[in-house]
Scaffold this motif. Structure first.
Motif, PDB file in Angstrom:
ATOM      1  N   ARG A   1       7.458 -24.434 -10.171  1.00 58.46           N
ATOM      2  CA  ARG A   1       8.374 -23.578  -9.428  1.00 58.46           C
ATOM      3  C   ARG A   1       7.655 -22.780  -8.324  1.00 58.46           C
ATOM      4  O   ARG A   1       8.069 -21.700  -7.937  1.00 58.46           O
ATOM      5  CB  ARG A   1       9.114 -22.632 -10.374  1.00 58.46           C
TER       6      ARG A   1
ATOM      7  N   GLN B   1      19.006 -27.861 -15.373  1.00 55.96           N
ATOM      8  CA  GLN B   1      20.410 -27.521 -15.639  1.00 55.96           C
ATOM      9  C   GLN B   1      20.634 -27.038 -17.062  1.00 55.96           C
ATOM     10  O   GLN B   1      21.423 -26.105 -17.291  1.00 55.96           O
ATOM     11  CB  GLN B   1      21.294 -28.743 -15.348  1.00 55.96           C
TER      12      GLN B   1
ATOM     13  N   ARG C   1      13.149 -24.109 -18.118  1.00 55.20           N
ATOM     14  CA  ARG C   1      12.908 -22.662 -18.150  1.00 55.20           C
ATOM     15  C   ARG C   1      12.164 -22.267 -19.423  1.00 55.20           C
ATOM     16  O   ARG C   1      11.204 -21.497 -19.386  1.00 55.20           O
ATOM     17  CB  ARG C   1      14.241 -21.913 -18.057  1.00 55.20           C
TER      18      ARG C   1
ATOM     19  N   GLN D   1      16.096 -24.449  -1.388  1.00 54.60           N
ATOM     20  CA  GLN D   1      16.772 -24.607  -2.680  1.00 54.60           C
ATOM     21  C   GLN D   1      16.204 -23.575  -3.658  1.00 54.60           C
ATOM     22  O   GLN D   1      15.255 -23.844  -4.390  1.00 54.60           O
ATOM     23  CB  GLN D   1      16.593 -26.028  -3.200  1.00 54.60           C
TER      24      GLN D   1
ATOM     25  N   ASP E   1      16.993 -22.447  -6.444  1.00 57.68           N
ATOM     26  CA  ASP E   1      16.947 -22.716  -7.878  1.00 57.68           C
ATOM     27  C   ASP E   1      15.686 -23.473  -8.291  1.00 57.68           C
ATOM     28  O   ASP E   1      15.378 -23.575  -9.486  1.00 57.68           O
ATOM     29  CB  ASP E   1      18.185 -23.498  -8.318  1.00 57.68           C
TER      30      ASP E   1
ATOM     31  N   ARG F   1      13.829 -12.629 -10.655  1.00 52.49           N
ATOM     32  CA  ARG F   1      14.463 -13.371 -11.749  1.00 52.49           C
ATOM     33  C   ARG F   1      13.523 -13.586 -12.927  1.00 52.49           C
ATOM     34  O   ARG F   1      13.954 -13.805 -14.047  1.00 52.49           O
ATOM     35  CB  ARG F   1      14.976 -14.730 -11.265  1.00 52.49           C
TER      36      ARG F   1
END
Length: 286
Positions: free
Chosen positions: A104, A233, A238, A275, A277, A284
Motif C-alpha cells: 500500500r 474487498q 487489511r 486510486q 483505496d 485511516r
C-alpha cells in the motif's frame, strides 16, 4: 550460470505438479526462510492465488541471488515466476507488473535514522530547506537515490548497505532515510551504534512495490490481480497488512509528524496514483 548462457537455456513457466496444481516459484530463496522481510509478500501472494480460484501452489526459489540477476531470471523464464520489487520504467518494460502496491505504498513513508546525539538538532530544524543542506545516505543503485537528488536533497551514495550505518556513525552522512517497516528492525539489530529515529519529520513519496511476472505470463498476472482485488474487498488484505505492519505504523506515529512530500520521477503514467483505496493513509491507518 553466466548471463551469456541465459538465451540458450530452456525457458520455464509455472508448471503443473502430480496433483494438478500449477506450481508458482517466487523469488525468495529457501535459505532465506528465517528472514522476516519476505513473510508478508509471500503470504499475500499465497492469499491472492487462493482467492483467484485457480489451482496454484507456491514454492521458494532454489537459491539467493542479487536482485538484478533475479529480475533477469524472471524475464527469461529461468525457474522463477514471481518477484516483488520497487517499480521503475525499465522494470515495467521488461516484465509484466501487477499494478497494485502490495504494501500500500508504505515503502515510501520514510523516517530518518540519525545518531542519537543529534536528536535535539533535528528537532530544531524548521523547514525542508534546512534539511536539504544536511547530507543523506543511500545505496548508489537504489531508486531512492535519484528520488532524493531530484528533489533537491544532498545525498552520498554507498555500494554497501551496512556501510551506510557506519557512514552515519562516522558523521560522513547526517541521516539515512528508512521505510517505516524497516527502521525498528534495523535499530534493534544495532543496539550499540548509538542510533535513533529523528523527531518531527517523515518523508513521503509514492513508492509502488509490485508483483512482477514474465511478459507472457498473462494468466498468472490476471490471477494475482484478481485475488488481490478480492482480498482488498473482503478485508483479508487489511488483516494481513496490519498483522505485519500495525505495530511499526503505531510506533512511527505518522499523524504527529511533519510530512515532506517528494516527487517520484520513476513512476510511469500507468501508476494508479489516484486510486486512494490502494494506498496507505496515516489518517485511516491502512
Amino acid at each position: 550460470m553466466s548471463l551469456s548462457s541465459f538465451s540458450s537455456a530452456a525457458p520455464t513457466h509455472s508448471t503443473e505438479n502430480s496433483t494438478g496444481n500449477k506450481t508458482v516459484t517466487y523469488a525468495w530463496a529457501e535459505s532465506m526462510a528465517n528472514d522476516k522481510r519476505g513473510l508478508y509478500p509471500i503470504q499475500l501472494l499465497q492469499l491472492a492465488l487462493q482467492k483467484s480460484g485457480g489451482n496454484y501452489q507456491t514454492k521458494p526459489s532454489k537459491r539467493d541471488m542479487p536482485q538484478w540477476r533475479t529480475l533477469r531470471h524472471v524475464e527469461l523464464g529461468l525457474g522463477i515466476d514471481v518477484i516483488w520489487t520497487f517499480t521503475t520504467p525499465e522494470r515495467e518494460t521488461s516484465l509484466l507488473p501487477i499494478r497494485i502496491p502490495i504494501d500500500r505504498g508504505l515503502l515510501g513513508w520514510r523516517l530518518l535514522l540519525i545518531k542519537e546525539d543529534f536528536s535535539a538538532q533535528f528537532a530544531l530544524l524548521s523547514s525542508p530547506e534546512q534539511l536539504k543542506k544536511l547530507r543523506a545516505g543511500q545505496g548508489h543503485d537504489w531508486p531512492d537515490f535519484p528520488i532524493l537528488q531530484q528533489n533537491g536533497f544532498t545525498v552520498s551514495p554507498s555500494a554497501s548497505y551496512e556501510g551506510l550505518f557506519h557512514m552515519l556513525t562516522l558523521n560522513r552522512i547526517q541521516y539515512f532515510p528508512r521505510a517505516v517497516t524497516e527502521i525498528d528492525i534495523e535499530l534493534a539489530a544495532r543496539p550499540n551504534m548509538g542510533l535513533a529515529i529523528a523527531p518531527k519529520w517523515v518523508f513521503f513519496y509514492p513508492a509502488p512495490l509490485y508483483f512482477f511476472v514474465k511478459k507472457d505470463q498473462q494468466e498468472l498476472a490476471a490471477a494475482i490481480e484478481k485475488g488481490l482485488h478480492l482480498a482488498i474487498q473482503d478485508g483479508s488484505m487489511r488483516q494481513l497488512f496490519l498483522r505485519h505492519f500495525g505495530t511499526a505504523i503505531q510506533h512511527a506515529n505518522l499523524k504527529s509528524r511533519q510530512v515532506i512530500r517528494l516527487q517520484n520521477p520513476l513512476l510511469t503514467k500507468e501508476t494508479p496514483i489516484n486510486q486512494a483505496d490502494l494506498w496507505f493513509s496515516p489518517e485511516r491507518g491502512f
